[in-house]
Design a protein around this motif. Structure first.
Motif, short mmCIF file in Angstrom:
data_model
loop_
_atom_site.label_atom_id
_atom_site.label_comp_id
_atom_site.label_asym_id
_atom_site.label_seq_id
_atom_site.Cartn_x
_atom_site.Cartn_y
_atom_site.Cartn_z
N UNK A 1 41.19 49.93 -15.74
CA UNK A 1 40.90 50.22 -14.33
C UNK A 1 40.18 51.56 -14.16
N UNK A 2 40.65 52.56 -14.90
CA UNK A 2 40.04 53.88 -14.76
C UNK A 2 38.57 53.81 -15.19
N UNK A 3 38.35 53.19 -16.34
CA UNK A 3 36.99 53.08 -16.87
C UNK A 3 36.08 52.34 -15.91
N UNK A 4 36.57 51.23 -15.38
CA UNK A 4 35.73 50.43 -14.49
C UNK A 4 35.47 51.15 -13.17
N UNK A 5 36.50 51.87 -12.71
CA UNK A 5 36.32 52.61 -11.44
C UNK A 5 35.20 53.63 -11.59
N UNK A 6 35.27 54.39 -12.69
CA UNK A 6 34.29 55.48 -12.78
C UNK A 6 32.95 55.05 -13.34
N UNK A 7 32.91 53.90 -14.01
CA UNK A 7 31.54 53.46 -14.33
C UNK A 7 30.88 52.92 -13.08
N UNK A 8 31.69 52.40 -12.15
CA UNK A 8 31.11 51.97 -10.87
C UNK A 8 30.54 53.17 -10.10
N UNK A 9 31.33 54.24 -10.03
CA UNK A 9 30.81 55.41 -9.28
C UNK A 9 29.59 56.01 -9.99
N UNK A 10 29.62 55.97 -11.33
CA UNK A 10 28.48 56.53 -12.07
C UNK A 10 27.21 55.73 -11.82
N UNK A 11 27.36 54.40 -11.79
CA UNK A 11 26.18 53.56 -11.54
C UNK A 11 25.56 53.88 -10.19
N UNK A 12 26.42 54.24 -9.23
CA UNK A 12 25.92 54.53 -7.88
C UNK A 12 25.42 55.95 -7.75
N UNK A 13 25.68 56.76 -8.77
CA UNK A 13 25.42 58.20 -8.72
C UNK A 13 26.22 58.83 -7.58
N UNK A 14 27.39 58.25 -7.30
CA UNK A 14 28.24 58.86 -6.27
C UNK A 14 28.83 60.13 -6.86
N UNK A 15 28.90 61.15 -6.05
CA UNK A 15 29.37 62.44 -6.52
C UNK A 15 30.91 62.49 -6.42
N UNK A 16 31.58 62.35 -7.56
CA UNK A 16 33.05 62.38 -7.55
C UNK A 16 33.50 63.84 -7.65
N UNK A 17 34.21 64.28 -6.61
CA UNK A 17 34.53 65.70 -6.51
C UNK A 17 35.90 66.05 -7.06
N UNK A 18 36.81 65.08 -7.09
CA UNK A 18 38.16 65.37 -7.55
C UNK A 18 38.81 64.04 -7.90
N UNK A 19 39.60 64.07 -8.97
CA UNK A 19 40.27 62.84 -9.40
C UNK A 19 41.75 63.17 -9.57
N UNK A 20 42.60 62.26 -9.16
CA UNK A 20 44.02 62.49 -9.39
C UNK A 20 44.70 61.15 -9.65
N UNK A 21 45.55 61.12 -10.67
CA UNK A 21 46.26 59.89 -10.97
C UNK A 21 47.71 60.26 -11.24
N UNK A 22 48.61 59.57 -10.60
CA UNK A 22 50.02 59.89 -10.84
C UNK A 22 50.44 59.20 -12.14
N UNK A 23 51.51 59.71 -12.76
CA UNK A 23 51.89 59.19 -14.07
C UNK A 23 52.38 57.74 -13.98
N UNK A 24 52.85 57.35 -12.82
CA UNK A 24 53.29 55.96 -12.69
C UNK A 24 52.10 55.01 -12.70
N UNK A 25 50.92 55.59 -12.59
CA UNK A 25 49.67 54.82 -12.64
C UNK A 25 49.53 53.80 -11.53
#
Ligand code: ADP
Ligand code: ASP
Ligand code: MG
Length: 474
Positions: free
Chosen positions: A338-362
């Motif tokens: 999920x993480x990989x797919x989420x951020x390859x999607x944002x990368x493809x769009x050239x969306x500017x990701x400013x902050x990422x946070x994931x809780x340990x429970x995922x």
């Protein structure tokens, strides 16, 4: 002139009217006594906003706003020309250049209205007009002080990719072009006055570097021309401990490192375009931020290493107009990609990701993008996870608006315990709810997400907590 080369950039307020341009010309003339100079100028203040507004209006089929704006711009620039340039021939020559640019603007607005379509390429063409109007005027104003000047369109110098509205330079090609065009001028002691904000693809198609991009133009040219230093002249005394519009007690920082200044720029300190420091970092070129309205003040010096300070926190910033996007639900624990797919999607769009946070429970991955990127990012994620959403492996792709990121910045926070504790305790005292928290592994930035309406209160409280209002860090 010596072999030392200075690139000097003047922002919109520094060329806002005839009086400001005259002051700018004096600053340039003074610098030219000791250095070779390349001048980079923004559009007169407010012009780019109005051009973009007119372009958007034209896309609805209404070209009247474009027509009106062209008239207003003609008056505004003609007034500056009349006040600054006395010599009739020079005055006419500059006015002809201005009229040619305005005629192009009119055609672009009419064409957009006719087609009812505004492509990113046309928007770039229209928004570039402000710099193309101001550069010849500034060049002529400096010439009146006895210096030889030539206005140069940055499309002849800066080679970019084709990402309209936020293009990035191709540094090798830019170096070749800029050196080939500017060195002969400098050798003849002719000072180039370059349009900020714009570039062109290798095929010659005009691009812009993103809003506020003239700072970036200056450092791109600084690196391409092996400048000794880049001086960014603006309307404040330098980089301040916080945005003075939000924190009146903010103070000027005398020396700051590339990393700190880049973090501040990246997290919304408008004084620097987010990418300003990228081009100069490798070569270690010093960047100054100075006040064109008070040129006697020293300003802020941005250097590779900065200067160490005791307390650790150097400055604060906030980035507003952002959106939090969460992808999640209990089912995502079993979905390793999920993480990989989420951020390859944002990368493809050239969306500017400013902050990422994931809780340990995922259960949730949440990240923040500029509000302008939010809609297309969510759309693309819903498409990417369509199957998983249908099978409830991913339960939601949700959006939270009206939030802001506050960043606490300082290289010396590394190894200074308690900065996070003090920051969050201050938020607690102010009753400000923390929506998400992130700290980069470099430990030169702690950032947290709060409701947008609490930004001012959060900045003032944190500024006070770290004593930034008492002694300027330097
Ligand atoms: P220019 O037109 O010269 O490029 P900008 O308006 O883009 O100027 O940037 C300068 C403005 O940035 C200042 O007037 C100030 O309001 C704002 N600003 C925000 N954060 C900071 C900061 N940390 N230090 C200095 N100025 C800041
Ligand atoms: N004129 C452009 C803008 O307003 C670029 C700049 O001022 O740096 O975004
Ligand atoms: Mg700016």
């Amino acid at each position: 002139m010596s072999s030392a080369l200075q690139v000097m950039k003047f922002g919109g307020t520094s060329v806002g009217d005839a009086t400001c341009i005259a002051r700018t010309a004096q600053i340039v003339a003074k610098a030219a006594r000791d250095n070779s100079c390349v001048v980079v100028v923004s559009a007169m203040s407010g012009v780019t906003n109005r051009l973009i507004e007119a372009a958007r209006k034209a896309a609805t089929g209404d070209s009247s706003e474009g027509g009106n704006l062209i008239n207003v711009l003609r008056r505004q620039h003609a007034a500056a020309i009349e006040a600054l340039i006395q010599e009739p021939e020079a005055r006419q020559r500059v006015m002809r250049l201005v009229d040619a640019v305005l005629a192009e603007g009119r055609r672009l607005c009419d064409g957009t209205a006719l087609l009812r379509e505004l492509t990113p390429r046309t928007l770039d063409e229209i928004s570039s007009l402000g710099e193309r109007l101001s550069a010849p005027i500034v060049a002529a104003a400096v010439s009146t002080l006895g210096l030889r000047c030539e206005s140069v369109d940055a499309t002849e110098l800066i080679v970019t990719d084709a990402f309209h509205g936020g293009a990035d330079p191709h540094m090798e090609l830019t170096r070749e072009k800029a050196q080939a065009r500017l060195r002969p001028l400098l050798a003849q002691r002719i000072m180039p006055v370059v349009t900020g904000f714009i570039g062109a693809t290798a095929e010659g198609r005009l691009t812009t570097l993103g809003r506020g991009g003239s700072d970036y133009s200056a450092t791109i040219l600084g690196a391409a021309m092996d400048a000794t230093e880049v001086v960014i002249w603006t309307d404040v005394d330098g980089v301040l401990t916080a945005d003075p519009r939000l924190v009146p007690e903010a103070r000027t920082i005398a020396v700051i490192s590339y990393r700190e200044a880049a973090e501040l720029a990246y997290f919304g300190a408008k004084v620097l375009h987010p990418k300003t420091l990228n081009p100069v970092m490798q070569a270690g070129i010093t960047v100054w931020i100075r006040n064109s309205f008070a040129p006697e003040r020293a300003g802020t010096k941005i250097t590779p290493e900065g200067r160490s300070i005791g307390g650790g926190v150097k400055a604060l910033t906030a980035i507003r107009d952002v959106t939090l996007i969460a992808v999640g639900g209990p089912g995502i624990v079993g979905l390793p990609d999920v993480v990989g797919r989420t951020f390859s999607t944002t990368a493809d769009l050239r969306a500017n990701v400013l902050l990422i946070s994931q809780s340990s429970s995922q259960n949730d991955i949440c990240f923040i993008v500029s509000a302008s990127d939010a809609e297309r990012t969510v759309e693309a994620l819903r498409k990417e996870f369509a199957q998983d959403l249908a099978h409830h492996k991913v339960e939601h792709v949700t959006v939270v608006n009206n939030i802001a990121i506050v960043a606490v910045v300082g290289e010396n926070m590394r190894g200074t315990p308690g900065v996070a504790g003090r920051t969050f305790a201050a938020m607690g005292r102010e009753n400000i709810n923390l929506i998400a928290i992130a700290q980069g592994s470099s430990e030169s930035n702690i950032s947290f997400v709060i409701e947008d309406q609490a930004v001012k209160k959060a900045l003032i409280a944190t500024h006070k907590e770290f004593g930034l209002d008492v002694a300027a860090p330097d």
